[in-house]
Write an enzyme that holds these catalytic residues in place. Sequence first.
Site, PDB file in Angstrom:
ATOM      1  N   ASP A 149       0.905  -1.149   0.000  1.00  0.00           N
ATOM      2  CA  ASP A 149       0.000   0.000   0.000  1.00  0.00           C
ATOM      3  C   ASP A 149       0.941   1.196   0.000  1.00  0.00           C
ATOM      4  O   ASP A 149       1.578   1.477   1.023  1.00  0.00           O
ATOM      5  CB  ASP A 149      -0.885   0.019   1.246  1.00  0.00           C
ATOM      6  N   HIS A 150       1.049   1.876  -1.127  1.00  0.00           N
ATOM      7  CA  HIS A 150       2.145   2.844  -1.221  1.00  0.00           C
ATOM      8  C   HIS A 150       2.002   4.000  -0.232  1.00  0.00           C
ATOM      9  O   HIS A 150       2.969   4.674   0.073  1.00  0.00           O
ATOM     10  CB  HIS A 150       2.347   3.338  -2.662  1.00  0.00           C
ATOM     11  N   HIS A 154      -5.755   2.881   1.139  1.00  0.00           N
ATOM     12  CA  HIS A 154      -5.015   4.029   1.665  1.00  0.00           C
ATOM     13  C   HIS A 154      -5.726   4.715   2.840  1.00  0.00           C
ATOM     14  O   HIS A 154      -5.128   5.021   3.864  1.00  0.00           O
ATOM     15  CB  HIS A 154      -4.774   5.073   0.574  1.00  0.00           C
TER      16      HIS A 154
END
Length: 540
Positions: free
Chosen positions: A228-229, A291
């Site tokens: 999950d950046h 996010h």
Amino acid sequence: MSTVVEHLPTAENPLVEGLERLPVHPTVLVIFGATGDLARRKLLPALYNLAHEGALPERFELIGVARKPDEDFAEMARESIERFSRRQPDPAVLKGLLGEVRYVAGSFDEDSVYVELARVLQEFDKRAGYALNRVFYLSTAPNFFPLIGGKLAAAGLQGGVSAIDRAASGIHRGASGVHPGVSGVYQVPSAATRLVIEKPFGYDLATARALNAELLSVFDESQIFRIDHYLGKETVQNMMALRFANALFEPVWNRNFIDHVEITAAEDLGIEGRAGYYDNAGALRDLVQNHMLQLLSLLAMEPPASFEANPVRNEKVKVLEAIVPPKVEQVDRIAVRAQYGPGVAGGKNVPSYLEEEGVPPDSRTETYAALRLQISNWRWSGVPFYLRTGKRLARKVTEIAVTLKPVPHIALQSSGSVGVQQNQIILMVQPDEGVSVSIGAKIPGARMRIRPVHMEFHYGTSFMSESPEAYERLILDAMRGDATLFTRNDEIEALWGIVDPILTAWRQDTSSPLPQYPAGSSGPSEADALLDEGRQWRRL
Ligand code: BG6
């Protein structure tokens, strides 16, 4: 000759001064989908920046796997880095990074791809004289994740080396030796194999469970790194620092002092030609399930006993499990969806979502989603968490606003102190990275008049440096085997469990009018109904 990444000496490269260099076991990184958009825009530039900073392991090998035959991977990587890197590439560093890259062409279902891959991997091990770590990065369409996982395992590449490979290469994975690493002498521990999986991980709860089951039938959870950046962003990691490295905030971080929390992830851009993906996803899957709920769990978790992967993830999972998902028939009380119509963005007229190329004219996919969630535990009971995200909103901003309760008695009222407002702690994730605390202050003058002022910390001015891209941190952590910033299997299922009933309710409702908002606006007015009385969404 092996690929040894050349680093600029510190004297010539002032940027590396003060940077931490963590020891990383010699590694070969295999990118599946190496010619795709993510690899070109994010992964290859991130690798370049790690190389530039001297953060890659001293022995580092790169293999690209993709369908395109005859790809000049080194040339493509160089072009991508030159175009998308956050810093101007240095030719010497580029040469060191890309001088010996390999490319394996073929579609992911062909056995020959894995045979060739195994051969190249073995060649690298042989050349080094010991087993390199292997990181397989799946930057492909999600339907390939289980296929590639299964094929890697069938080819004996899931960790350890098959008896045949061992006999052929004369190399024992897990061999120990001494390798001079970036921070001095580095003991080579057992070589490891890891699998990095891009988002989206699953399409709903059932598919996420099925994908977990498939991958876990061939890999161990400790080998799997679900990306999950947002977790790689400095400002997101700083949430833990803010909460747990300061005595100031923790005493008020609960239902006794906090009135409500608002999490915004607004984007000014539209879908940027990604109709094929986006129309099947929508804002809830694209931003909220991953996010935004990650931001929520970091904000609301209990202090972990240590900052290692499992203690941190245990606490995050507990928060997610304390969010009682709505019943399908109650979804419209806690969730609003909408789609953007035509409008003005960045001074230009822009089309509606339905007019975007590739979007079906009758699409009901939401480009905006807002939710009201409750965390049913001792710390947060009764505190509403409002979340909103959308494409084509007034501006790009990701922030978390924590609003404290009002003061119980305003003795100053008779002096006209209408400006007394609730304190807010704003965690500014992007683009203006920092933290802002609003407090009431006296306006200079003879009368006691109050208005909010802000105490602010900005990354740019406090640290005088540009934050690294999220992918730099995440690639490095995956190579180091540190899973703190990656989503665990139970966590991903808990995340899906929260949004699953909302997805179901929205899928079932095929007729009620879908709220609209003009492109470039603050979103649909219907979202105001989610806020409790007297509250307003923060201005975008
Ligand atoms: C991605 C979504 O995960 O995150 C995109 O698929 C979105 O639709 C992007 O634009 C936002 O990321 P960032 O880092 O720009 O906030």
